[in-house]
Design a protein around this motif. Structure first.
Motif, mmCIF file in Angstrom:
data_model
loop_
_atom_site.group_PDB
_atom_site.id
_atom_site.type_symbol
_atom_site.label_atom_id
_atom_site.label_comp_id
_atom_site.label_asym_id
_atom_site.label_seq_id
_atom_site.Cartn_x
_atom_site.Cartn_y
_atom_site.Cartn_z
ATOM 1 N N GLN A 33 0.987 -1.333 -0.030
ATOM 2 C CA GLN A 33 0.088 -0.125 -0.076
ATOM 3 C C GLN A 33 0.843 1.068 0.058
ATOM 4 O OE1 GLN A 33 -3.027 -0.192 3.117
ATOM 5 N NE2 GLN A 33 -2.821 -2.531 3.205
ATOM 6 N N TYR A 35 0.936 5.313 1.226
ATOM 7 C CA TYR A 35 0.342 6.331 2.016
ATOM 8 C C TYR A 35 0.885 7.785 1.713
ATOM 9 C CZ TYR A 35 -2.276 2.803 4.658
ATOM 10 O OH TYR A 35 -3.264 1.603 5.094
ATOM 11 N N ARG A 41 1.611 14.843 9.926
ATOM 12 C CA ARG A 41 0.355 14.674 10.467
ATOM 13 C C ARG A 41 -0.113 13.164 10.095
ATOM 14 N NH1 ARG A 41 -2.261 18.122 12.711
ATOM 15 N NH2 ARG A 41 -4.525 17.347 12.150
ATOM 16 N N GLY A 42 -1.278 12.742 10.321
ATOM 17 C CA GLY A 42 -1.783 11.332 9.920
ATOM 18 C C GLY A 42 -1.816 10.960 8.338
ATOM 19 N N LEU A 43 -1.720 9.930 8.268
ATOM 20 C CA LEU A 43 -1.495 9.108 6.867
ATOM 21 C C LEU A 43 -2.775 9.019 6.303
ATOM 22 C CD1 LEU A 43 0.818 6.369 8.296
ATOM 23 C CD2 LEU A 43 1.744 7.966 6.907
ATOM 24 N N HIS A 45 -4.619 6.919 2.877
ATOM 25 C CA HIS A 45 -4.131 5.686 2.250
ATOM 26 C C HIS A 45 -4.452 6.240 0.650
ATOM 27 C CE1 HIS A 45 -5.828 1.836 0.261
ATOM 28 N NE2 HIS A 45 -4.662 1.491 0.900
ATOM 29 N N PHE A 105 6.347 -0.452 7.232
ATOM 30 C CA PHE A 105 6.409 0.797 6.412
ATOM 31 C C PHE A 105 8.060 0.882 5.886
ATOM 32 C CE2 PHE A 105 2.613 3.419 6.408
ATOM 33 C CZ PHE A 105 1.845 2.821 7.500
ATOM 34 N N SER B 33 -5.084 -0.421 15.760
ATOM 35 C CA SER B 33 -3.669 -0.528 15.647
ATOM 36 C C SER B 33 -3.048 0.697 15.983
ATOM 37 C CB SER B 33 -3.089 -1.118 14.298
ATOM 38 O OG SER B 33 -3.555 -2.221 13.740
ATOM 39 N N TYR B 35 0.836 2.784 16.134
ATOM 40 C CA TYR B 35 2.005 2.983 15.551
ATOM 41 C C TYR B 35 2.978 4.089 15.941
ATOM 42 C CZ TYR B 35 0.230 0.275 11.631
ATOM 43 O OH TYR B 35 -0.258 -1.028 10.785
ATOM 44 N N GLN B 37 5.837 6.584 15.143
ATOM 45 C CA GLN B 37 6.694 7.455 14.120
ATOM 46 C C GLN B 37 7.761 8.266 14.754
ATOM 47 O OE1 GLN B 37 4.518 9.638 11.107
ATOM 48 N NE2 GLN B 37 6.177 9.176 9.258
ATOM 49 N N PRO B 43 6.483 4.867 10.115
ATOM 50 C CA PRO B 43 5.759 4.518 11.202
ATOM 51 C C PRO B 43 6.070 2.848 11.720
ATOM 52 C CG PRO B 43 4.136 5.484 9.754
ATOM 53 C CD PRO B 43 5.425 5.354 9.113
ATOM 54 N N GLN B 44 6.169 2.740 12.864
ATOM 55 C CA GLN B 44 6.390 1.249 13.229
ATOM 56 C C GLN B 44 5.292 0.862 14.248
ATOM 57 O OE1 GLN B 44 10.149 -0.053 14.558
ATOM 58 N NE2 GLN B 44 11.374 1.782 13.828
ATOM 59 N N PHE B 45 5.077 -0.419 13.905
ATOM 60 C CA PHE B 45 3.775 -1.062 14.449
ATOM 61 C C PHE B 45 4.061 -1.520 15.965
ATOM 62 C CE2 PHE B 45 0.203 -3.680 14.631
ATOM 63 C CZ PHE B 45 0.504 -4.820 15.238
ATOM 64 N N GLN B 48 -1.857 -4.280 18.181
ATOM 65 C CA GLN B 48 -3.170 -4.137 17.397
ATOM 66 C C GLN B 48 -4.250 -4.954 18.650
ATOM 67 O OE1 GLN B 48 -4.685 -7.059 14.087
ATOM 68 N NE2 GLN B 48 -4.331 -5.277 13.042
ATOM 69 N N LEU B 88 5.652 10.651 17.147
ATOM 70 C CA LEU B 88 4.185 11.019 16.589
ATOM 71 C C LEU B 88 3.726 9.555 16.893
ATOM 72 C CD1 LEU B 88 2.091 12.749 15.536
ATOM 73 C CD2 LEU B 88 2.738 11.842 13.167
ATOM 74 N N LEU B 90 0.397 7.293 16.256
ATOM 75 C CA LEU B 90 -0.605 7.214 15.138
ATOM 76 C C LEU B 90 -1.476 6.063 15.564
ATOM 77 C CD1 LEU B 90 1.550 7.719 12.039
ATOM 78 C CD2 LEU B 90 -0.304 9.306 12.881
ATOM 79 N N THR B 104 -7.510 -2.206 4.422
ATOM 80 C CA THR B 104 -7.027 -0.754 4.441
ATOM 81 C C THR B 104 -7.565 -0.332 5.642
ATOM 82 O OG1 THR B 104 -8.159 -0.700 2.242
ATOM 83 C CG2 THR B 104 -8.046 1.355 3.502
ATOM 84 N N GLN B 105 -6.457 0.361 6.215
ATOM 85 C CA GLN B 105 -6.446 1.049 7.552
ATOM 86 C C GLN B 105 -6.579 2.655 7.414
ATOM 87 O OE1 GLN B 105 -3.615 -0.252 10.583
ATOM 88 N NE2 GLN B 105 -3.345 -2.105 9.396
ATOM 89 N N PHE B 107 -5.923 6.168 9.192
ATOM 90 C CA PHE B 107 -5.186 6.704 10.276
ATOM 91 C C PHE B 107 -5.927 7.816 10.921
ATOM 92 C CE2 PHE B 107 -1.143 4.191 10.530
ATOM 93 C CZ PHE B 107 -1.377 3.603 9.708
ATOM 94 N N GLY B 108 -5.589 8.115 12.182
ATOM 95 C CA GLY B 108 -5.968 9.520 12.589
ATOM 96 C C GLY B 108 -4.848 10.431 12.712
ATOM 97 N N PRO B 109 -4.914 11.751 12.954
ATOM 98 C CA PRO B 109 -4.022 12.716 12.811
ATOM 99 C C PRO B 109 -2.787 12.591 13.837
ATOM 100 C CG PRO B 109 -5.829 13.553 14.050
ATOM 101 C CD PRO B 109 -6.161 12.119 13.899
ATOM 102 N N ARG B 112 1.566 13.923 19.148
ATOM 103 C CA ARG B 112 2.792 14.180 19.041
ATOM 104 C C ARG B 112 3.313 14.291 20.719
ATOM 105 N NH1 ARG B 112 6.478 14.722 15.545
ATOM 106 N NH2 ARG B 112 4.727 15.151 13.757
#
Lengths: 115, 116
Positions: A33, A35, A41-43, A45, A105, B33, B35, B37, B43-45, B48, B88, B90, B104-105, B107-109, B112
């Motif tokens: 995917q 992004y 800010r947010g990602l 898709h 990522f 989930s 993440y 960043q 971003p790193q997971f 979940q 950050l 996420l 499909t995920q 993401f929120g804003p 920080r």
């Protein structure tokens, strides 16, 4: 740990030009995917391509996937200043059971489009 | 239709403190989930949550813990904060139950966090 690398790390172009970003990954995947992220800010898709697909289009976006080379590319045609952002590829592998939706990522490509 | 929301937007803490970040998933989504960043990185997971249980975990220490509530919202807790936790954070939501919706995920804003 990061899945792989994106190339280039930064790209600067003029409005109207095309932008191409590449992504390499290391493991088997179910899908890849792309992004976009504006100013930390947010990602958002952009597009998803599955492992059995080779090319996909969405508006001005074209994504290719070569699973034999473990690589993908994102092409943005006729770029606009509003396309200025960081672009990340992310891979997902569904290994059954609990592995829904874990994304791995890349480091990202910073795209700057000059008006 | 509200998207994914996170609170607070910004947070400053000192080393050793504890922090709680909150996430409300997109309407109809049941999986959350988290993440991390770091600046200039992807971003790193972290982990979940689905059906109020942690289902997957990335390479993060036990100082990072979470919770999911019956309404699918989620919290991320970080104990004994280190300078390196500045990032950050996420939250992403998805729908797990049918077909390929999980792919499909959204993401929120992000929140920080700065650790001094």
């Amino acid at each position: 740990s990061q899945q792989g690398e994106e190339d280039p790390q930064a790209l600067s172009i003029q409005e109207g030009e095309n932008a191409t970003m590449n992504c390499s990954y290391k493991t088997s995947i179910n899908n890849l995917q792309w992004y976009r992220q504006n100013s930390g800010r947010g990602l958002v898709h952009l597009i998803l391509i599955r492992s059995n697909e080779r090319e996909k289009h969405s508006g001005r976006l074209r994504v290719t996937l070569d699973t034999s080379k473990k690589s993908s590319s994102l092409l943005i045609t006729a770029s606009r200043a509003a396309d200025t952002a960081s672009y990340f590829c992310a891979t997902a592998l569904f290994a059954g059971g609990t592995s829904y939706g874990k994304l791995t990522f890349g480091q990202g490509t910073i795209l700057t489009v000059h008006p | 239709d509200a998207g994914v929301t996170q609170s607070p937007t910004h947070l400053i803490k000192t080393r050793g403190q504890q922090v709680t970040l909150r996430c409300s998933p997109k309407s109809g989504h049941d999986t959350v989930s988290w993440y991390q960043q770091a600046l200039g990185q992807g971003p790193q997971f972290i982990f979940q949550y689905y059906e109020e249980e942690e289902r997957q975990r990335g390479n993060f220490p036990d100082r990072f813990s979470g919770h999911q509530f019956p309404n699918y919202s989620s919290e991320l807790n970080v104990n004994a904060l280190l300078l390196g936790d500045s990032a950050l954070y996420l939250c992403a939501s998805s729908y797990r139950k049918t077909g390929r919706a999980w792919e499909t995920q959204y993401f929120g804003p992000g929140t920080r966090l700065l650790v001094l």
